[in-house]
Motif scaffolding. Structure first.
Motif, PDB file in Angstrom:
ATOM      1  N   GLY A 115       0.759  -1.138   0.027  1.00 11.11           N
ATOM      2  CA  GLY A 115      -0.016   0.014  -0.024  1.00 11.11           C
ATOM      3  C   GLY A 115       0.824   1.144  -0.199  1.00 11.11           C
ATOM      4  O   GLY A 115       2.225   1.263  -0.145  1.00 11.11           O
ATOM      5  N   GLY A 120      -2.072   4.559   4.958  1.00 12.31           N
ATOM      6  CA  GLY A 120      -2.137   3.423   4.180  1.00 12.31           C
ATOM      7  C   GLY A 120      -1.366   2.401   4.315  1.00 12.31           C
ATOM      8  O   GLY A 120      -0.551   1.615   3.433  1.00 12.31           O
ATOM      9  N   TYR A 250      -9.692   0.921   2.895  1.00 16.39           N
ATOM     10  CA  TYR A 250      -8.753   0.394   1.807  1.00 16.39           C
ATOM     11  C   TYR A 250      -9.090  -0.869   1.123  1.00 16.39           C
ATOM     12  O   TYR A 250      -8.217  -1.599   0.523  1.00 16.39           O
TER      13      TYR A 250
END
Length: 263
Positions: A115, A120, A250
């Motif tokens: 990521g 993230g 995510y």
């Protein structure tokens, strides 16, 4: 309490701590220094039973946790892995709570997809062969992003301590965004509402070497579902909860990366 700067703290995530216990090296530190003396025993937790969380895995030699997203994919933290692409440097240990169990399943990595990093802080590790173990579904909505969560890992039970031989678990309560923003995470600009979840504190927390492990709870049908990924912690310090990647934010990116690795 004197806290390290953001840059020092982030650098500590990537460095191996030169401590051992049961012959296990401490992994990437996910904790901030500067708290009070050692806190009592993941921190404030108990030993997990054999088979209690069969989706839990350990990533070596980095010393991070992870969960089985699919039979041949591990979901972990981005700071636990190197750059995208082929990677056979990692060894996944699974199928046991005891890292020295001769019957443990061990398999090498084949590739990595990362990521974007903070906030993230997620990654997928493709395994060289699938594991015959249960997987842990991820949350795709915010429905389960509150309440009490479970965390588990082989990390230290106090800041600067040694890695554990046996998997430990703890229950960590949700900490609302306003409270988290008022902690030193918010003071240092490390908390990103909507993209991270805060949980724990008050003597119960993840600690060094628990990075990449899942934070999970039961869904409406009573099944485990992953809502967070261990990113950073304060090792149970009363003023600071742990910081977790908000998986639901995510979920689409994780599914896309999984499809690319499987393609």
């Amino acid at each position: 309490m004197q806290l390290p700067s953001k840059n020092i703290k982030r650098a500590s995530l990537l460095g191996a701590v030169a401590l051992t216990v049961f012959g296990l090296a401490a992994g990437p530190a996910s904790a901030r220094a500067g708290g009070p003396g050692p806190v009592t025993s993941v921190v404030g937790g108990t030993r997990a039973a054999e088979g209690e969380f069969p989706f839990m895995v350990r990533l070596g030699p980095v010393g991070c946790g992870g969960s089985l997203y699919a039979k041949d994919l591990v979901l972990t933290a981005a700071h636990c892995v190197e750059a995208d692409g082929p990677d056979s440097s990692l060894t996944v240990t699974a199928g046991t709570v005891d890292l020295k169990n001769p019957g443990a399943v061990r398999v090498k990595s084949a590739a990595v997809r990362k990521g974007p990093g903070v906030p993230g802080d997620w990654a997928l590790v493709k395994l060289a062969e699938p594991l015959r173990l249960p997987t842990l579904p991820i949350a795709s909505t915010v429905e389960y992003d509150r309440g009490d969560f479970t965390v588990a890992g082989w990390g230290t039970t106090s800041f600067g301590g040694g890695q554990q031989r046996y998997l430990r678990k703890a229950t960590v309560p949700f900490v609302d965004d306003a409270t988290c923003a008022a902690s030193s995470w918010g003071d240092e600009g490390d908390f990103y509402p909507g993209r991270q979840i805060c949980a724990g504190g008050q003597g119960v927390d993840v600690c060094d070497g628990d990075s990449g492990g899942p934070m999970f709870r039961k869904d409406g049908a009573g099944r485990w579902i992953q809502v967070g990924i261990v990113s950073e912690s304060a090792c149970g310090h009363a003023d600071d909860p742990g910081l977790y990647v908000r998986v639901s934010t995510y979920a689409r990116d994780i599914r896309k990366a999984a499809a690319q690795l499987e393609g």
